[in-house]
Every structure is written in C-alpha cells, then in structure tokens.
Scaffold this active site. Structure first.
Site, short mmCIF file in Angstrom:
data_model
loop_
_atom_site.label_atom_id
_atom_site.label_comp_id
_atom_site.label_asym_id
_atom_site.label_seq_id
_atom_site.Cartn_x
_atom_site.Cartn_y
_atom_site.Cartn_z
N ARG A 1 -48.02 7.42 -11.15
CA ARG A 1 -47.36 7.18 -12.44
C ARG A 1 -47.34 5.70 -12.82
O ARG A 1 -46.40 5.20 -13.40
CB ARG A 1 -45.93 7.74 -12.44
CG ARG A 1 -45.83 9.22 -12.18
CD ARG A 1 -46.56 10.05 -13.25
NE ARG A 1 -46.53 11.47 -12.87
CZ ARG A 1 -47.48 12.05 -12.13
NH1 ARG A 1 -48.54 11.36 -11.73
NH2 ARG A 1 -47.40 13.32 -11.83
N SER B 1 -40.33 15.21 -17.50
CA SER B 1 -39.62 14.71 -16.32
C SER B 1 -39.03 13.34 -16.63
O SER B 1 -39.76 12.40 -16.93
CB SER B 1 -40.57 14.61 -15.13
OG SER B 1 -41.10 15.88 -14.82
N GLU C 1 -38.86 7.65 -15.88
CA GLU C 1 -40.27 7.69 -16.24
C GLU C 1 -40.51 7.27 -17.68
O GLU C 1 -41.46 6.53 -17.96
CB GLU C 1 -40.82 9.10 -15.99
CG GLU C 1 -42.33 9.22 -16.19
CD GLU C 1 -42.90 10.51 -15.65
OE1 GLU C 1 -43.93 10.93 -16.17
OE2 GLU C 1 -42.33 11.08 -14.70
#
Length: 351
Positions: free
Chosen positions: A157, A236, A343
């Site tokens: 990520r 998420s 995130e």
C-alpha cells in the site's frame, strides 16, 4: 467553479468546499493546471475517483483539480490507461479481452491513476506486479517523466508517489498482462480459492474470477451502491499492520492474555524473505478489540458488513468519521499494543 462542493466527489460524501475546482479532460489540461498552481504557489488538491479521500469539514483553501482524462489502449498483452479512467471498467475490459493479471482487483472504486500511488491490491493481487511504467508530471523538474516499475518503489500500500505526494501527478499507467487462454492468473488468496472451489495456485476462467471477487466485495459492502450506506466509505480505512519479530512476539503475548492461550491471530509473512516481518489482519484486531460490525450510534459507524470500513450513514461530517477512527485506533492500541494507520488520504485534518 468557485466554492465548489467536494463531498459529492468522494465516496464518503463528507467535507467542505474547495476555493476553486478545475476539471481536466486531457493530459495537457492536467499539466497546465498543475503548472499554473505551482507558478502562483496556490495549494493544489488532486482528485480522481475520490474513493481514498477524506476532506475536512472546512474544505480546501486552494484549487482542486479533478482528473477526468479518458483512454484505454490494448496492444497484445500491453495495456495503457489514462489516469481518469474508472478502474473497475478497466478491469472489466481486460477480462473481456481474455487478459489476466488484474481480474481480482474488480470492483475497487476510484480511478486508474490512483492505483500506482496506493499500490492497490486485493484478493491476492497488487497492481505493482503488472505495472510496467507510470507516466507522470514531475512538479519539481516541470517535465513529463516515465518511471519504470523498479523506479516506483512499490511496497505494501505504498509507492514513490505516496512517499512524495507533492511531486508527481500520474497521467497514464501501463501494464503488462498475460494471455493464459481465457484463464486467470494463479489464484493466491485463500478466501478467493474457497469461493471458487479450487486450490491456491489453480487458474479459473477469467470472468468467473471477476464475478467471484465482485460477489465477495459486495458481501462486505465494498462495491459502490448509492442505496447502500455500507458503501458510503473509503473501503478499508486502516491498513494491515506489519510487525517486526520482536513486535509480533509482544503482540502474541497481549493477544493470549486478552483472549486466551489458545488464541491464534491470523498472520502472514510480509516483506522480503529473511526480514522477519509479519502482517496482521486489521479487521481481526478491530473486531477483537470490541469494535464489531455496525459499531457506533451516530451518523458515522462501522459497516454492518465489514469491520475495516467506516461508513457515513447519511448526514455524517468528516469530524464524525475521524472521531470514530480515533476511537477504533486507540482501542486497538490499548488492547493489543498495535497502532493502526489510516489508508485514505486526509485533507485538512489528521488522526
């Protein structure tokens, strides 16, 4: 447009207005708008699909640039996509062309240009495994550059683009896909394999892989649906934590003390071999810390379908969402000594 609402441009549907909004339909328009902002020193916010963005309630005192470029080119197994293309449509097009490599990334909201920034991944695939080049405007040198895969510094990520958020503006993304005769890439993710009724490593028809992933995502509220408030989210909200060996050992002690000696938290090897890194499940941590599906009593709550998603039940503010995020983050840390990291990109606010 002056004093332009930003909330409708995000999947959370929260946040105040931008001082100014520009929509760019070509690479030249994107570059011109970025260069103009840099010349005047005006703050600049790049907006793609808005699926990974939380804008503060006070909005953005600068120019918001919405990238709406279009263009998808397939040449054999090579794919080039304009940054403004809708990612889920790109995946569907490659599956229809019998090309494998991104089929398990079906249903992920947002634009194609955002995928290398976040190194988007799900169900055993990450874009970093198929991206060959990223074409971007370098705001430091004021020129268009092409970065090969190894220059993008991809990790979980993360990427060079995320590490230097004010330097590069992604214009185009190029992929190298696989012609496997209509079959998917080898299925890596256990949940996907179970849903497909195959073993990890097997291949399945591409459309079957795509449809299965879409069904799995929909069951977790991870496919956009205007009528379903469980999808009024950024997917998420927290990344899965990655721990060193000593950190993991300390975590296991805390987990067994809290939940019993037979507790076996889900974990996965992370990083390069030999680094001793372990990735935990953020969803498991959140649930076991007491934040179950549907948690919350206000307009911002945890999804009723997935503990990793914070949702706007209608009428929530950015501060409502952030208050819930802080509660979850602090609760997980108190329970397990692990700090969750958001995130989505936060604009004008922080945790």
């Amino acid at each position: 447009m002056e004093k332009a609402p930003l909330a409708p441009l995000t999947t959370f549907r929260v946040g105040g207005p931008a001082h100014r909004l520009i929509t760019a339909a070509s690479d030249a328009d994107v570059i011109a708008a970025v260069a103009a902002a840099d010349t005047t020193g005006a703050p600049l916010l790049i907006v793609g699909g808005g699926s990974n963005l939380v804008v503060g309630d006070r909005g953005f005192e600068g120019t918001a640039l919405r990238i709406a470029t279009r263009g998808v080119t397939l040449d054999g197994t090579s794919l080039e996509v304009a940054a403004g293309e809708t990612w889920s449509d790109v995946v569907a097009r490659t599956v229809a062309a019998d090309l494998a490599g991104i089929e398990c990334l079906a249903g992920i909201p947002g634009s194609a240009g955002a995928t290398p920034i976040q190194n988007v991944g799900a169900y055993g695939q990450e874009v970093s495994t198929t991206i060959t080049e990223v074409v971007a405007y370098d705001r430091r040198t004021r020129e268009t550059v092409t970065l090969a895969n190894d220059a993008c510094a991809f990790s979980y990520r993360h990427s060079r683009f995320k590490a230097e958020p004010h330097r590069y503006v992604v214009l185009r993304v190029r992929f190298g896909l696989e012609d496997a005769g209509g079959l998917s890439a080898p299925v890596k993710y256990a949940e996907t394999a179970r849903a497909l009724g195959v073993e990890p490593g097997d291949r399945v028809p591409l459309e079957k892989a795509r449809e299965t992933v879409l069904a799995l995502r929909a069951g977790k509220g991870m496919v956009l649906d205007e009528a379903d408030h469980d999808t009024w989210s950024a997917g998420s909200f927290f990344t899965n934590p990655i721990l060193t060996a000593p950190e993991h050992a300390a975590f296991l002690v805390r987990a067994k003390e809290r939940l019993g000696q037979d507790t076996a938290p889900p974990s996965y090897p992370a990083g390069e071999a030999g680094q001793g890194l372990t990735k935990l499940s953020a969803a498991w941590l959140i649930d076991k810390a007491g934040f179950t599906k549907g948690y919350g009593s206000g307009p911002a709550r945890i999804s009723t379908k997935h503990t990793l998603a914070l949702t706007n039940r209608g009428g929530a503010t950015a501060e409502d969402l952030l208050a819930l995020a802080r509660e979850v983050r602090d609760g997980v840390h108190a329970a397990f000594g692990v700090t969750l990291v958001n995130e989505p990109v936060l604009v004008g606010v922080s945790l």
